[in-house]
Design an enzyme around this catalytic site. Structure first.
Site, PDB file in Angstrom:
ATOM      1  N   ASP A  64       0.818  -1.231   0.000  1.00 46.19           N
ATOM      2  CA  ASP A  64       0.000   0.000   0.000  1.00 46.19           C
ATOM      3  C   ASP A  64       0.842   1.266   0.000  1.00 46.19           C
ATOM      4  O   ASP A  64       0.475   2.249  -0.649  1.00 46.19           O
ATOM      5  CB  ASP A  64      -0.909   0.032   1.240  1.00 46.19           C
TER       6      ASP A  64
HETATM    7  P1  NAP Z   1       0.918  -3.985   3.152  1.00 40.78           P
HETATM    8  O1  NAP Z   1       0.263  -3.032   2.241  1.00 40.78           O
HETATM    9  O2  NAP Z   1       0.077  -4.600   4.221  1.00 40.78           O
HETATM   10  O3  NAP Z   1       1.565  -5.130   2.226  1.00 40.78           O
HETATM   11  C1  NAP Z   1       2.381  -6.115   2.753  1.00 40.78           C
HETATM   12  C2  NAP Z   1       2.815  -7.012   1.601  1.00 40.78           C
HETATM   13  O4  NAP Z   1       3.829  -7.876   2.133  1.00 40.78           O
HETATM   14  C3  NAP Z   1       1.723  -7.893   1.056  1.00 40.78           C
HETATM   15  O5  NAP Z   1       1.322  -7.459  -0.216  1.00 40.78           O
HETATM   16  C4  NAP Z   1       2.327  -9.317   1.040  1.00 40.78           C
HETATM   17  O6  NAP Z   1       2.191  -9.873  -0.288  1.00 40.78           O
HETATM   18  C5  NAP Z   1       3.783  -9.084   1.401  1.00 40.78           C
HETATM   19  N1  NAP Z   1       4.322 -10.114   2.309  1.00 40.78           N
HETATM   20  C6  NAP Z   1       3.752 -10.666   3.398  1.00 40.78           C
HETATM   21  N2  NAP Z   1       4.559 -11.566   3.957  1.00 40.78           N
HETATM   22  C7  NAP Z   1       5.686 -11.598   3.205  1.00 40.78           C
HETATM   23  C8  NAP Z   1       6.903 -12.335   3.274  1.00 40.78           C
HETATM   24  N3  NAP Z   1       7.125 -13.242   4.229  1.00 40.78           N
HETATM   25  N4  NAP Z   1       7.846 -12.104   2.323  1.00 40.78           N
HETATM   26  C9  NAP Z   1       7.642 -11.203   1.335  1.00 40.78           C
HETATM   27  N5  NAP Z   1       6.515 -10.474   1.238  1.00 40.78           N
HETATM   28  C10 NAP Z   1       5.547 -10.667   2.155  1.00 40.78           C
HETATM   29  O7  NAP Z   1       2.187  -3.353   3.864  1.00 40.78           O
HETATM   30  P2  NAP Z   1       2.761  -1.874   3.853  1.00 40.78           P
HETATM   31  O8  NAP Z   1       3.065  -1.440   2.454  1.00 40.78           O
HETATM   32  O9  NAP Z   1       3.821  -1.865   4.881  1.00 40.78           O
HETATM   33  O10 NAP Z   1       1.542  -0.969   4.310  1.00 40.78           O
HETATM   34  C11 NAP Z   1       1.028  -0.966   5.649  1.00 40.78           C
HETATM   35  C12 NAP Z   1      -0.471  -0.876   5.625  1.00 40.78           C
HETATM   36  O11 NAP Z   1      -0.955  -0.960   6.979  1.00 40.78           O
HETATM   37  C13 NAP Z   1      -0.949   0.433   5.045  1.00 40.78           C
HETATM   38  O12 NAP Z   1      -2.131   0.259   4.323  1.00 40.78           O
HETATM   39  C14 NAP Z   1      -1.205   1.257   6.301  1.00 40.78           C
HETATM   40  O13 NAP Z   1      -2.151   2.285   6.094  1.00 40.78           O
HETATM   41  C15 NAP Z   1      -1.743   0.187   7.243  1.00 40.78           C
HETATM   42  N6  NAP Z   1      -1.615   0.637   8.634  1.00 40.78           N
HETATM   43  C16 NAP Z   1      -0.380   0.795   9.190  1.00 40.78           C
HETATM   44  C17 NAP Z   1      -0.292   1.323  10.465  1.00 40.78           C
HETATM   45  C18 NAP Z   1       1.046   1.592  11.108  1.00 40.78           C
HETATM   46  O14 NAP Z   1       1.066   2.199  12.171  1.00 40.78           O
HETATM   47  N7  NAP Z   1       2.153   1.168  10.529  1.00 40.78           N
HETATM   48  C19 NAP Z   1      -1.419   1.620  11.199  1.00 40.78           C
HETATM   49  C20 NAP Z   1      -2.666   1.386  10.604  1.00 40.78           C
HETATM   50  C21 NAP Z   1      -2.741   0.896   9.328  1.00 40.78           C
HETATM   51  P3  NAP Z   1       2.218 -11.464  -0.494  1.00 40.78           P
HETATM   52  O15 NAP Z   1       1.109 -12.006   0.340  1.00 40.78           O
HETATM   53  O16 NAP Z   1       2.041 -11.648  -1.952  1.00 40.78           O
HETATM   54  O17 NAP Z   1       3.563 -11.936  -0.007  1.00 40.78           O
END
Ligand code: NAP
Length: 457
Positions: free
Chosen positions: A384
């Site tokens: 994301d």
């Molecule tokens: P993300 O959008 O959740 O994407 C994580 C990606 O990691 C997935 O597409 C997954 O694809 C891949 N993945 C999972 N396990 C893996 C592994 N072992 N090896 C390789 N790839 C792996 O993560 P992000 O880009 O960090 O974004 C965070 C999201 O959380 C945002 O939407 C944000 O708004 C939300 N959020 C974060 C917080 C905060 O405080 N950080 C708070 C609230 C909401 P595959 O399944 O294909 O591997």
């Protein structure tokens, strides 16, 4: 004399808490901040143990041993990836403690409470109870014991509003009739139910925002407890907790470009939302050797870690790869998005654990202008936070969320296991762009292979 010692220890504890919070504004000083806060907590405990109202220490010692053992075991065994649910559990325990203090105080001499004292105790019990169950549900969702998707049903908002109104009426009744123990009991039960109902419709990945908010409620409940039992350190620490939790939740919403009400009531990440966008096309798969050659002969490589790096626990091996590249004269940077992962500072903590120097970490505003000068951007389990739809597609559910603009680099390599979506459940057009190559596999395995391949390149 003891009184002065207690007040002095509380004052010192409060100063240490404030200093600790100040230090946590930067990763470099965060560890020092934690130590200062721990010392502050120790001072507060020592001061409290000197209190003249304590007539026996047996139960207190039993509690210290039991609590200390549970805390020690949890912090030793819980993996870094499970930190959010661990924090939710701690929050539930803290809120339960505040609730029990309020109930015990009410039970001892509630019938004689002044209106002010009843208001303060009622506030504490109300916030404490709903935070207890809300945090337990949050922990259950984060640990996959409960479905992570938002659980909604028709009339949910009506039910929640009804609960809120009934709790408010009972609270009012108690202020004017503090002897109505039935009202207190009913208010606690309704607040428990409200805590559950408040968190059920929220998706697992929004839990950090919710937890920061619940944390703020727990802080305010603790502060109310401080007023109820005339304890200065509780008033100060509770207020600090209450406001820092609130500021943190607002900061997270800002980083996702979402309003607090969208997080709390928007059921973000539900099935209908997932279907909101969809990109067709071809994802170009690339091989280890090809990527290793690109990186080995690049001038600048930027690593973009996300939630997948945390689940794969790939922080140490990415550090290794960064060292190997630097030895070859490649300029290596790490781009950190404020909400990458599942809790604020998630990536900073993991990379600090792997001793990645702070000077290599760049925030969104610092690095975005540097992507066009970057030969290879390596996205490690992020999705994301690098989705260009947030910038280009006003219809996207994440439209307006600030992103790391990796698509502007000369070449983008995405490390992920398969076609899994990110937290928001939407497709990512970055994966279909001609300058993007997909390198499938667990991030840790892939990075280990890349380390060897770059050495051989
Ligand atoms: P993300 O959008 O959740 O994407 C994580 C990606 O990691 C997935 O597409 C997954 O694809 C891949 N993945 C999972 N396990 C893996 C592994 N072992 N090896 C390789 N790839 C792996 O993560 P992000 O880009 O960090 O974004 C965070 C999201 O959380 C945002 O939407 C944000 O708004 C939300 N959020 C974060 C917080 C905060 O405080 N950080 C708070 C609230 C909401 P595959 O399944 O294909 O591997």
């Amino acid at each position: 004399m003891t009184h002065y010692f207690i007040e002095a220890s509380y004052l010192l504890a409060s100063l240490l808490f404030i200093y600790g919070l100040r230090c946590m504004t930067h990763p470099e000083s965060a560890r020092r901040g934690m130590k200062a806060a721990e010392l502050g907590m120790l001072m507060a405990i020592i001061g409290t143990l000197m209190h003249k109202d304590i007539i026996s220490y047996e139960w207190i010692i039993a509690g210290l041993i039991l609590g200390g053992t549970i805390g020690g075991v949890i912090s030793y065994w819980v993996p870094m990836t499970a930190l959010p649910q661990r924090a939710a559990l701690s929050l539930a325990f803290g809120a339960l403690a505040a609730t029990l203090v309020g109930i015990a105080e009410y039970h001892s001499h509630g019938a004689e409470f002044s209106r002010f004292k009843m208001t303060v105790i009622g506030f504490e019990v109300l916030l404490g109870s709903l935070t207890t169950t809300g945090s337990l549900i949050a922990a259950g969702k984060l640990q996959d014991l409960l479905p992570g998707t938002p659980l909604t049903f028709k009339g949910q908002k009506m039910v929640n509003s009804g609960l809120l109104i009934m709790m408010g009426l009972l609270f009012l009744h108690l202020i004017f009739h503090p002897d109505a123990a039935w009202a207190m009991a009913l208010m606690v039960v309704l607040a428990w139910a409200f805590g559950v109902m408040l968190v059920l419709p929220i998706g697992a990945a929004d839990m950090p925002v919710v937890m920061a908010l619940l944390n703020s409620y727990a802080g305010l409940a603790a502060s109310a407890t401080g007023f109820a039992i005339s304890n200065n350190v509780l008033i100060i620490a509770g207020t600090l907790d209450g406001f820092s939790g609130f500021i943190l939740s607002v900061a997270m919403c800002k980083a996702m470009n979402r309003s607090m009400s969208n997080v709390l009531f928007g059921a973000f990440g539900s099935a209908s939302e997932s279907a909101a966008t969809g990109e067709a096309g071809h994802m170009r798969e690339v091989g280890i050797e090809d990527v290793a050659t690109q990186m080995a002969y690049a001038r600048q490589v930027v690593f973009v870690p996300g939630y997948g790096m945390a689940t794969a626990q790939a922080q140490h091996v990415v550090r290794e790869l960064s060292d190997v590249l630097e030895e070859r004269g490649v300029n290596v940077k790490f781009a950190i998005h404020p909400v990458a992962g599942r809790m604020p500072g998630h990536m900073n903590v993991l990379l600090a654990e792997a001793n990645v120097p702070y000077s290599q970490l760049y925030e969104l505003e610092q690095i975005n202008s540097d992507f066009p000068n970057t030969d290879v951007s390596v996205v490690i389990g992020a999705n994301d936070v690098v989705n260009p739809d947030a910038r280009d597609n006003p219809q996207s559910p994440i439209a307006g969320m600030p992103i790391l603009e990796v698509d502007r680099s000369k070449s983008v390599i995405v490390l992920k296991r398969g076609k899994g979506k990110g937290f928001s459940g939407i497709e990512n057009p970055l994966f279909f762009k001609p300058n993007t190559g997909m390198l499938y596999g667990d991030a840790k395995d892939t990075l280990s292979k890349l380390v060897h391949a770059v050495k051989d390149a």
